[in-house]
Design an enzyme around this catalytic site. Structure first.
Site, PDB file in Angstrom:
ATOM      1  N   HIS A   1       0.772  -1.251  -0.080  1.00  0.00           N
ATOM      2  CA  HIS A   1      -0.033   0.061  -0.028  1.00  0.00           C
ATOM      3  C   HIS A   1       0.766   1.095   0.193  1.00  0.00           C
ATOM      4  O   HIS A   1       0.492   2.375   0.229  1.00  0.00           O
ATOM      5  CB  HIS A   1      -0.915   0.074   1.082  1.00  0.00           C
ATOM      6  CG  HIS A   1      -2.164  -1.091   1.158  1.00  0.00           C
ATOM      7  ND1 HIS A   1      -1.834  -2.532   1.342  1.00  0.00           N
ATOM      8  CD2 HIS A   1      -3.366  -0.455   0.848  1.00  0.00           C
ATOM      9  CE1 HIS A   1      -3.308  -2.749   1.199  1.00  0.00           C
ATOM     10  NE2 HIS A   1      -4.117  -1.778   0.962  1.00  0.00           N
TER      11      HIS A   1
ATOM     12  N   ASP B   1       0.613  -0.722  -7.914  1.00  0.00           N
ATOM     13  CA  ASP B   1       0.088  -0.873  -6.437  1.00  0.00           C
ATOM     14  C   ASP B   1      -1.228  -2.071  -6.458  1.00  0.00           C
ATOM     15  O   ASP B   1      -1.830  -2.082  -7.105  1.00  0.00           O
ATOM     16  CB  ASP B   1      -0.170   0.145  -5.707  1.00  0.00           C
ATOM     17  CG  ASP B   1      -0.569  -0.029  -4.300  1.00  0.00           C
ATOM     18  OD1 ASP B   1      -1.236  -0.415  -3.807  1.00  0.00           O
ATOM     19  OD2 ASP B   1       0.779   0.590  -3.426  1.00  0.00           O
ATOM     20  N   GLY B   2      -0.962  -2.862  -5.589  1.00  0.00           N
ATOM     21  CA  GLY B   2      -2.345  -3.841  -5.381  1.00  0.00           C
ATOM     22  C   GLY B   2      -3.660  -3.296  -5.240  1.00  0.00           C
ATOM     23  O   GLY B   2      -4.430  -3.856  -5.528  1.00  0.00           O
ATOM     24  N   HIS B   3      -3.319  -1.927  -4.493  1.00  0.00           N
ATOM     25  CA  HIS B   3      -4.653  -1.424  -4.308  1.00  0.00           C
ATOM     26  C   HIS B   3      -4.651   0.192  -5.245  1.00  0.00           C
ATOM     27  O   HIS B   3      -3.884   1.013  -4.973  1.00  0.00           O
ATOM     28  CB  HIS B   3      -4.821  -0.812  -2.854  1.00  0.00           C
ATOM     29  CG  HIS B   3      -6.237  -0.309  -2.493  1.00  0.00           C
ATOM     30  ND1 HIS B   3      -7.114   0.399  -3.148  1.00  0.00           N
ATOM     31  CD2 HIS B   3      -6.939  -0.953  -1.480  1.00  0.00           C
ATOM     32  CE1 HIS B   3      -8.208   0.593  -2.449  1.00  0.00           C
ATOM     33  NE2 HIS B   3      -8.073  -0.159  -1.710  1.00  0.00           N
TER      34      HIS B   3
ATOM     35  N   GLU C   1     -13.601  -9.044   0.609  1.00  0.00           N
ATOM     36  CA  GLU C   1     -14.534  -7.878   0.458  1.00  0.00           C
ATOM     37  C   GLU C   1     -14.770  -7.665  -1.187  1.00  0.00           C
ATOM     38  O   GLU C   1     -14.813  -6.608  -1.561  1.00  0.00           O
ATOM     39  CB  GLU C   1     -13.577  -7.056   1.049  1.00  0.00           C
ATOM     40  CG  GLU C   1     -13.157  -6.996   2.522  1.00  0.00           C
ATOM     41  CD  GLU C   1     -12.265  -5.935   3.036  1.00  0.00           C
ATOM     42  OE1 GLU C   1     -11.968  -5.032   2.294  1.00  0.00           O
ATOM     43  OE2 GLU C   1     -11.826  -6.166   4.313  1.00  0.00           O
TER      44      GLU C   1
ATOM     45  N   GLU D   1     -19.058  -2.520   1.766  1.00  0.00           N
ATOM     46  CA  GLU D   1     -18.174  -1.478   2.508  1.00  0.00           C
ATOM     47  C   GLU D   1     -18.602  -0.030   1.982  1.00  0.00           C
ATOM     48  O   GLU D   1     -18.750   0.103   0.876  1.00  0.00           O
ATOM     49  CB  GLU D   1     -16.705  -1.776   2.067  1.00  0.00           C
ATOM     50  CG  GLU D   1     -15.971  -0.791   3.079  1.00  0.00           C
ATOM     51  CD  GLU D   1     -14.242  -1.137   2.627  1.00  0.00           C
ATOM     52  OE1 GLU D   1     -13.382  -0.318   2.732  1.00  0.00           O
ATOM     53  OE2 GLU D   1     -14.129  -2.151   2.114  1.00  0.00           O
TER      54      GLU D   1
ATOM     55  N   CYS E   1     -16.652   2.428   1.894  1.00  0.00           N
ATOM     56  CA  CYS E   1     -15.665   2.950   0.816  1.00  0.00           C
ATOM     57  C   CYS E   1     -16.243   2.359  -0.562  1.00  0.00           C
ATOM     58  O   CYS E   1     -15.869   3.176  -1.616  1.00  0.00           O
ATOM     59  CB  CYS E   1     -14.319   2.573   0.909  1.00  0.00           C
ATOM     60  SG  CYS E   1     -13.648   3.491   2.479  1.00  0.00           S
TER      61      CYS E   1
ATOM     62  N   CYS F   1     -10.451   3.125   7.223  1.00  0.00           N
ATOM     63  CA  CYS F   1     -10.380   3.768   5.966  1.00  0.00           C
ATOM     64  C   CYS F   1     -11.604   4.512   5.739  1.00  0.00           C
ATOM     65  O   CYS F   1     -11.614   5.394   5.128  1.00  0.00           O
ATOM     66  CB  CYS F   1     -10.202   2.766   4.901  1.00  0.00           C
ATOM     67  SG  CYS F   1     -11.247   1.397   4.783  1.00  0.00           S
ATOM     68  N   CYS F   2     -12.877   4.037   6.124  1.00  0.00           N
ATOM     69  CA  CYS F   2     -14.261   4.729   5.924  1.00  0.00           C
ATOM     70  C   CYS F   2     -14.523   5.844   6.574  1.00  0.00           C
ATOM     71  O   CYS F   2     -15.289   6.745   5.955  1.00  0.00           O
ATOM     72  CB  CYS F   2     -15.424   3.484   6.417  1.00  0.00           C
ATOM     73  SG  CYS F   2     -15.187   1.934   5.192  1.00  0.00           S
TER      74      CYS F   2
END
Length: 652
Positions: free
Chosen positions: A138, A188-190, A315, A331, A333, A411-412
């Site tokens: 990340h 990046d994986g995200h 998720e 989620e 987000c 994160c949310c």
């Protein structure tokens, strides 16, 4: 150096002045942001420790120790700064600005000479491990959020310090990553860095940042076995089909994608990046992929609340029409990501469908993630809650039965804060000589093109009422085509100009918008009335969990039933869709809330006693009674820990 052309001739500004969204904005500014600052500083009793601000104190050398928290904890600080930046444009606050300046000093002091910023790798695991696990590290994700914060803060205050820090970091990233033999060929994986780099390119005029964003999109699907990173090798990521490369949207090139897959938030952010890239390059192969994925998303994977992600493991998305209500992940987000993607698609092509989906997510899946007082949060947003079941069964272990003060993975909360504080920017857009009004709110709109300008004051009690009045101020030197969105849920509406109703036969509805063309003068008024009846919605029969069931909707709001209004065992109730329904003012909830009662039968049969099964008996003589429902996003605010349900069995 090549610069990006700026569209200086096309401008539109908004201000929300009253009503529904003003209430939500005020709560975020006055309650949520101060509370979140306390949470980020470990000062909320009983809440999980964040360590996020402390990590920057450690990385900057002001405090000894090791950074703690998740690998992406820096992003919580970044999103808080971004949200506060939007807050300052709405409500200037010298103390808040000073607090952000002090925090930026810490971030700047933590930056390494080469430009790198990341507390986890600087102050926890060691710099020798940076860029070693792009799958779950990340690092680029955190950089992206901090870049977005820097752009927002510079735009709000004109202060360059954080922007300069992140330009240095972005330049360093551009040196590390790329196609040459001396560079890292990864990504990046995200996804997130891509969205940020496009914003950085826009604010600085430096095309190189968008080029780097496009590289990160285009390289996806070209790195074999991307999912086998250090986290997987160390056993942090389970070895299962749910965490293969498709989970990271890395199994195929983006132009070959046909449907949503993988982690729902990662997916939404990637599709946003693809849309940004299309708008810059005009690459039709990207648009074709986006259109395919969009169609599949909204027709087979989206919850009625605008939620996404039907499976808690990963998720993620699963198969078409797999939309369980009680074990879903949905989620917060992900709903935010859907709204941001829809907004970008709306910029590409102003179609009501995109605004409809954005609205669905905004009023339901996004707002459910934050309590009415701004200090409690949902990470997961189910559509069916039985607290006893959720607290006992392992497959419900991800489901909270009431909002939480904070999360280990938080994160949310900051994400929903920054989104709510940008809602005013989504009201309208300009295209050619058109002013597209996408969303209705008590607001002011200032639009200009060349030497022509318009000012509109919109009065609206939306979403509780479908009537909106738009009053023009000043005069225009050219004809403007004002296009009003007629939401997909609305089957009947009326439009008038200066008190004269327009004949429905002369109204042309194109892609969900009514077109009104004239030289708008001082005092001109448009009145739009969207009929807003109570609707009973059924889902595609392929959605197994909802077969024979209905949900209740009024305007953009999805409704749910709570135990505190109707008693326990909500699953026993059957709604009679032809029965009496009423709209009620609800004094138990703020914001002028409209509750609904529908006719329902309680088919729970006490004569069962302690028998588990018996021969079926027809129940014809059950009493119909009012069944109270409230907006879904408000559930759990009056009496937490209650049953809640959106979908109910139905009869004619």
């Amino acid at each position: 150096m090549k610069k990006i052309d700026k569209e200086d001739i096309k401008k539109v500004r908004h201000e929300i002045i009253r009503g529904f969204w003003k209430d939500r904005i005020d709560v975020v500014i006055n309650k949520a942001l101060p509370y979140q600052w306390n949470a980020l500083n470990n000062e909320v009793p009983g809440a999980p420790k964040s360590h996020a601000v402390e990590n920057f104190r450690i990385a900057s050398g002001e405090k000894k120790g090791a950074a703690k928290g998740t690998i992406f904890q820096d992003s919580d600080v970044a999103k808080w700064i971004e949200a506060c930046s939007y807050s300052l444009t709405i409500q200037p606050d010298e103390k808040l600005e000073k607090r952000i300046d002090d925090l930026i000093e810490l971030i700047a002091k933590s930056q390494l000479p080469d430009g790198y910023v990341n507390t986890y790798f600087i102050a926890a695991v060691g710099l020798e491990k940076r860029w070693s696990d792009l799958v779950m590290g990340h690092e680029l994700y955190c950089a992206g959020h901090m870049i977005e914060a820097a752009v927002a803060y510079y735009s709000a205050t004109g202060k360059r310090k954080l922007l300069d820090v992140m330009c240095r970091f972005a330049d360093y990233i551009g040196e590390v990553f790329g196609p040459s033999e001396s560079q890292n060929p990864g990504f990046d994986g995200h996804p997130e860095i891509e969205l940020a780099l496009h914003r950085l390119a826009e604010i600085t005029g430096e095309r190189k940042y968008s080029d780097l964003a496009n590289y990160f999109v285009d390289i996806r699907g070209h790195v074999p076995n991307f999912h086998v990173g250090i986290a997987a090798k160390d056993g942090m990521i389970p070895k299962s089909r749910w965490f293969d490369s498709d989970y990271y949207l890395a199994d195929k090139p983006v132009r070959e994608m046909t449907e949503p897959e993988g982690h729902s938030v990662r997916a939404m952010y990637l599709y946003c990046a693809m849309a940004d890239q299309y708008r810059l390059t005009g690459d039709l192969s990207l648009l074709a992929a986006l259109n395919r994925i969009w169609e599949k998303t909204i027709k087979a994977h989206m919850y009625i609340t605008g939620g996404l992600g039907s499976q808690s493991t990963g998720e993620r998305f699963t198969i078409d029409y797999d939309l369980p209500n009680d074990t879903c992940y949905t989620e917060t987000c992900a709903s935010i990501g859907l709204a941001l993607w829809a907004w970008r698609m709306l910029h590409i092509e102003p179609k009501g469908e995109y605004a409809d989906v954005m609205e669905r997510a905004m009023y339901n899946g996004v707002l459910s993630g934050i309590s009415l007082d701004g200090t409690k949060y949902f990470y997961v947003n189910p559509l069916d809650i039985s607290p006893k079941v959720a607290q006992y069964r392992q497959d419900h272990s991800h489901v909270e039965t009431e909002r939480e003060p904070w999360f280990d993975c938080a994160c949310c909360p900051t994400n929903v804060a920054r989104f709510i504080l940008t809602v005013q920017d989504y009201i309208s857009t300009i295209s050619e000589n058109n002013l597209w009004i996408h969303h209705y709110a008590d607001s002011k709109i200032e639009a200009s093109k060349g030497t022509s300008s318009m000012q509109i004051e919109m009065s609206s009690n939306y979403p509780w009422d479908g009537a909106s009045k738009m009053t023009f101020h000043g005069s225009s030197s050219m004809k403007w085509d004002v296009r009003l969105r007629i939401p997909g849920w609305c089957s009947s509406y009326q439009v008038s100009i200066n008190g004269k109703q327009i004949n429905s036969d002369s109204i042309v509805l194109v892609d969900g918008y009514v077109s009104l063309i004239k030289n708008w003068e001082e005092g001109d008024q448009i009145f739009l009335n969207l009929d807003m009846p109570i609707l009973f919605i059924e889902s595609n029969p392929a959605v197994r969990e909802n077969f024979g069931r209905v949900a209740v909707q009024r305007g953009p709001i999805i409704y749910c039933a709570e135990e505190c209004d109707n008693g326990p065992n909500l699953h026993n109730y059957v709604i009679k869709v032809s029965g009496k329904s009423e709209i009620l003012d609800d004094s138990s909830l703020p914001m002028g809330t409209k509750a609904i009662t529908v006719s329902a039968q309680d088919e729970g049969d006490p004569s069962f006693g302690d028998h588990l099964y018996r021969q079926y008996t027809i129940k014809d003589d059950l009493e119909l009674k009012p069944f109270r429902m409230i907006p879904y996003f408000m559930w759990g605010n009056r009496k937490p820990g209650q049953e809640m349900r959106v979908w109910f069995q139905a009869k004619k």
